[in-house]
Design a protein around this motif. Sequence first.
Motif, PDB file in Angstrom:
ATOM      1  N   GLY A  71      59.780  99.612  10.458  1.00 59.25           N
ATOM      2  CA  GLY A  71      59.200 100.193   9.357  1.00 59.25           C
ATOM      3  C   GLY A  71      59.176  99.234   8.113  1.00 59.25           C
ATOM      4  O   GLY A  71      59.336  98.069   8.441  1.00 59.25           O
ATOM      5  N   ILE A  72      58.932  99.454   6.779  1.00 56.97           N
ATOM      6  CA  ILE A  72      58.922  98.487   5.770  1.00 56.97           C
ATOM      7  C   ILE A  72      59.943  99.126   4.946  1.00 56.97           C
ATOM      8  O   ILE A  72      60.048 100.375   4.826  1.00 56.97           O
ATOM      9  CB  ILE A  72      57.600  98.145   5.226  1.00 56.97           C
ATOM     10  N   ASP A  73      60.511  98.260   4.054  1.00 54.59           N
ATOM     11  CA  ASP A  73      61.044  98.656   2.954  1.00 54.59           C
ATOM     12  C   ASP A  73      60.336  99.119   1.865  1.00 54.59           C
ATOM     13  O   ASP A  73      59.731  98.231   1.064  1.00 54.59           O
ATOM     14  CB  ASP A  73      62.265  97.739   2.325  1.00 54.59           C
ATOM     15  N   VAL A  74      60.215 100.433   1.727  1.00 55.49           N
ATOM     16  CA  VAL A  74      59.186 100.764   0.717  1.00 55.49           C
ATOM     17  C   VAL A  74      59.809 100.670  -0.804  1.00 55.49           C
ATOM     18  O   VAL A  74      58.825 101.165  -1.567  1.00 55.49           O
ATOM     19  CB  VAL A  74      58.811 102.410   1.038  1.00 55.49           C
ATOM     20  N   GLU A  75      60.922 100.325  -1.011  1.00 53.55           N
ATOM     21  CA  GLU A  75      61.419 100.263  -2.314  1.00 53.55           C
ATOM     22  C   GLU A  75      60.939  98.962  -2.628  1.00 53.55           C
ATOM     23  O   GLU A  75      60.364  98.333  -3.642  1.00 53.55           O
ATOM     24  CB  GLU A  75      62.629 100.487  -2.528  1.00 53.55           C
ATOM     25  N   GLU A  76      61.456  97.784  -1.769  1.00 51.82           N
ATOM     26  CA  GLU A  76      61.182  96.449  -2.121  1.00 51.82           C
ATOM     27  C   GLU A  76      59.588  96.292  -2.183  1.00 51.82           C
ATOM     28  O   GLU A  76      59.293  95.422  -2.987  1.00 51.82           O
ATOM     29  CB  GLU A  76      61.792  95.483  -0.830  1.00 51.82           C
ATOM     30  N   GLU A 112      53.895 100.301  -7.175  1.00 53.16           N
ATOM     31  CA  GLU A 112      54.064 101.099  -8.328  1.00 53.16           C
ATOM     32  C   GLU A 112      55.258 100.503  -9.028  1.00 53.16           C
ATOM     33  O   GLU A 112      55.534 100.668 -10.361  1.00 53.16           O
ATOM     34  CB  GLU A 112      54.404 102.471  -8.291  1.00 53.16           C
ATOM     35  N   THR A 113      56.258  99.688  -8.490  1.00 53.78           N
ATOM     36  CA  THR A 113      57.460  99.080  -9.113  1.00 53.78           C
ATOM     37  C   THR A 113      57.687  97.652  -8.925  1.00 53.78           C
ATOM     38  O   THR A 113      58.607  97.283  -9.671  1.00 53.78           O
ATOM     39  CB  THR A 113      58.705 100.061  -8.629  1.00 53.78           C
ATOM     40  N   ASP A 114      56.848  97.119  -8.111  1.00 54.98           N
ATOM     41  CA  ASP A 114      57.135  95.699  -7.904  1.00 54.98           C
ATOM     42  C   ASP A 114      57.481  94.725  -9.039  1.00 54.98           C
ATOM     43  O   ASP A 114      56.518  94.535  -9.737  1.00 54.98           O
ATOM     44  CB  ASP A 114      55.925  95.181  -6.890  1.00 54.98           C
ATOM     45  N   ARG A 115      58.550  94.223  -9.157  1.00 54.45           N
ATOM     46  CA  ARG A 115      59.015  93.374 -10.407  1.00 54.45           C
ATOM     47  C   ARG A 115      58.396  92.034  -9.948  1.00 54.45           C
ATOM     48  O   ARG A 115      58.524  91.169 -11.102  1.00 54.45           O
ATOM     49  CB  ARG A 115      60.495  93.318 -10.347  1.00 54.45           C
ATOM     50  N   GLN A 162      51.068  93.118   7.567  1.00 54.15           N
ATOM     51  CA  GLN A 162      49.796  94.062   7.515  1.00 54.15           C
ATOM     52  C   GLN A 162      50.242  95.281   7.091  1.00 54.15           C
ATOM     53  O   GLN A 162      49.281  95.927   6.503  1.00 54.15           O
ATOM     54  CB  GLN A 162      49.288  93.978   9.067  1.00 54.15           C
ATOM     55  N   MET A 163      51.675  95.721   7.297  1.00 53.96           N
ATOM     56  CA  MET A 163      51.853  96.968   6.473  1.00 53.96           C
ATOM     57  C   MET A 163      52.166  97.016   5.105  1.00 53.96           C
ATOM     58  O   MET A 163      51.886  97.800   4.395  1.00 53.96           O
ATOM     59  CB  MET A 163      53.177  97.391   7.283  1.00 53.96           C
ATOM     60  N   ASP A 218      52.248 106.173   5.949  1.00 59.09           N
ATOM     61  CA  ASP A 218      53.757 106.212   5.784  1.00 59.09           C
ATOM     62  C   ASP A 218      54.366 105.241   6.896  1.00 59.09           C
ATOM     63  O   ASP A 218      54.329 105.535   8.013  1.00 59.09           O
ATOM     64  CB  ASP A 218      54.375 107.574   6.037  1.00 59.09           C
ATOM     65  N   PHE A 219      54.738 103.938   6.264  1.00 57.33           N
ATOM     66  CA  PHE A 219      55.492 103.193   7.038  1.00 57.33           C
ATOM     67  C   PHE A 219      56.951 102.918   7.027  1.00 57.33           C
ATOM     68  O   PHE A 219      57.820 101.947   6.905  1.00 57.33           O
ATOM     69  CB  PHE A 219      54.692 101.620   6.997  1.00 57.33           C
ATOM     70  N   GLY A 220      57.496 103.924   6.182  1.00 53.38           N
ATOM     71  CA  GLY A 220      58.898 103.988   5.824  1.00 53.38           C
ATOM     72  C   GLY A 220      59.800 103.886   7.215  1.00 53.38           C
ATOM     73  O   GLY A 220      59.208 104.445   8.066  1.00 53.38           O
ATOM     74  N   TRP A 221      61.194 103.747   7.106  1.00 53.30           N
ATOM     75  CA  TRP A 221      61.855 103.423   8.239  1.00 53.30           C
ATOM     76  C   TRP A 221      62.419 104.672   8.607  1.00 53.30           C
ATOM     77  O   TRP A 221      63.024 104.507   9.778  1.00 53.30           O
ATOM     78  CB  TRP A 221      63.152 102.516   7.679  1.00 53.30           C
ATOM     79  N   ASP A 222      62.365 105.934   7.886  1.00 56.55           N
ATOM     80  CA  ASP A 222      62.847 106.754   8.352  1.00 56.55           C
ATOM     81  C   ASP A 222      62.706 107.313   9.859  1.00 56.55           C
ATOM     82  O   ASP A 222      63.649 107.757  10.747  1.00 56.55           O
ATOM     83  CB  ASP A 222      62.947 108.224   7.549  1.00 56.55           C
ATOM     84  N   ARG A 223      61.411 107.328  10.169  1.00 54.57           N
ATOM     85  CA  ARG A 223      61.032 107.691  11.545  1.00 54.57           C
ATOM     86  C   ARG A 223      61.409 106.792  12.508  1.00 54.57           C
ATOM     87  O   ARG A 223      61.869 107.134  13.810  1.00 54.57           O
ATOM     88  CB  ARG A 223      59.466 107.938  11.619  1.00 54.57           C
ATOM     89  N   SER A 224      61.611 105.498  12.608  1.00 53.60           N
ATOM     90  CA  SER A 224      62.089 104.387  13.467  1.00 53.60           C
ATOM     91  C   SER A 224      63.493 104.566  13.199  1.00 53.60           C
ATOM     92  O   SER A 224      64.077 104.566  14.455  1.00 53.60           O
ATOM     93  CB  SER A 224      61.510 103.070  13.006  1.00 53.60           C
ATOM     94  N   ALA A 225      64.160 105.038  12.310  1.00 52.60           N
ATOM     95  CA  ALA A 225      65.573 105.061  12.472  1.00 52.60           C
ATOM     96  C   ALA A 225      65.927 106.190  13.191  1.00 52.60           C
ATOM     97  O   ALA A 225      67.010 106.131  13.862  1.00 52.60           O
ATOM     98  CB  ALA A 225      66.167 105.225  10.926  1.00 52.60           C
TER      99      ALA A 225
END
Length: 476
Positions: A248-253, A257-260, A384-385, A456-463
């Motif tokens: 997955g990718i870290d969808v917070e990092e 919308e929020t990238d510092r 790519q993600m 959706d490339f969040g980690w939850d499914r892979s986890a």
Amino acid sequence: MDVLFVASEVAPWSKTGGLGDVAAALPRALAARGDRVTVVTPRYGSIDPVKRGLRRLDVALHGRSEAAGLYVADGPAPVYFVEHERFFGHRRGLYGENGHDYADNAARFAFFTRAALDLPAALGLAPRIVHLNDWQTGLGAWMLRHEKQDLAWARAARSVLTVHNLAYQGNFPKQAVPAVGLPWEVFRHEAMEFYDQLNFLKAGLVFADAVTTVSPTYAREILTPEHGNGLDPQLRHRARDLHGILNGIDVEEWNPETDRHLPARFGCGDLAGKAACKEALQRELGLPVRPEVPLIGMVGRLAEQKGLDLVSAALPDLLRLGPQLAVLGSGRHDYEDLFRRAARERPDQVAAHVGFDEGLAHRIEAGADLFLMPSRFEPCGLNQMYSLRYGTVPVVRAVGGLEDTVEDYDGYRRGTGFAFREYHPRALLTALRRALDLFRDRRAWTGLMERGMAQDFGWDRSAQAYERLFAELSSR
Ligand code: ADP
Ligand code: GLC
């Protein structure tokens, strides 16, 4: 599930590539699902314990004849740092410097892995799963069975080795066998011997209870001689225990919308900020500020794996198509020179930044229109993600994880990027031409961008997939 996660790099503390990202995000995703995950990694010289607020623990770990100190960064998945001045603290690099591997890497990572397996007893933990990553930790699968067998936790524990990249195997001259404290009996073809060398990754492939790799397509590819890097016979032998679990990718990092790191923010349905990011990127890199010119981004290790010989061969024709190209990367000197030279000769079209720059990587992902990743092979690939999430349309070779994450545009309403199969500059150019043609059709292009951004490339499914595997192993 109680998991000990062993990795030689963990972002943001240390990172040379995607392994660092995965070692940061997967443990957090597991912890968020209620698993108890303990991460262990070396404290390299680049990690200043005082500045980074690490807490020193009053325990010593033993990596056979020498001892290691310990630091911790607390959190939902705490990260423990193995402290050893000579092996890690005094080194500027992780695995080498100036393009040369450290001569004592066998000793360094055998030591680290032993110290990591010493951690549970020192902390009073009893992990049921020891999750090893890449060659640096491969010996752990054997050590767990043969050096820790008197420990109750180790008898109940199962090991998983995740292969992030089969091209890096940790091959060492056979003198390393006694030098890293292994008995000669491991130096056989059925165990760790590989063309008369000691192979750390093979140790993991042979002795781990299960082996995973980072995409379903790569899991199939590595069973073939073409992608097996000489280890395909061992992998075929273990095919039943081999699982492809997509990263997955870290969808917070990585959240536009929020990238510092960005000068402006944006999201699906609100793309004005992306135009501002493109303008700022062109300015930052000294490219002409022209919104109508398609901007192609490339970020990554400049290694043979990444298909740079294709880019090199296609570059003159590619530039004739008129786009701008922004490259960030470091690695092989000939590739660094290729892009530096192109930037010198065509400053109106090419900008090259040789080095490692986290912020610029984010700004390229955000400011570019297209992202080029023509890999020769790609176990998963994260860029790519990130690109898809940032509305930057990927142009990729359909191989490994790229095939599993980018769907080729069908000319109508399906697809998220452009993919080509044949490893040839002509195929790359054909895919790029298709992309650049569509770029002029704003409506179709926006549709393509938004389809990518909605994935959706969040980690939850892979986890969850890892959890299922862990549960199955524990019940054996
Ligand atoms: P790999 O692990 O094969 O290098 P991935 O696509 O899985 O490829 O991950 C690469 C990671 O490293 C991404 O997070 C990417 O942004 C980062 N990265 C690679 N090179 C650089 C660089 N020169 N500067 C900043 N980040 C980089
Ligand atoms: C490796 C691979 C890359 C993968 C990363 C994380 O470095 O080259 O494709 O995304 O590991 O698993």
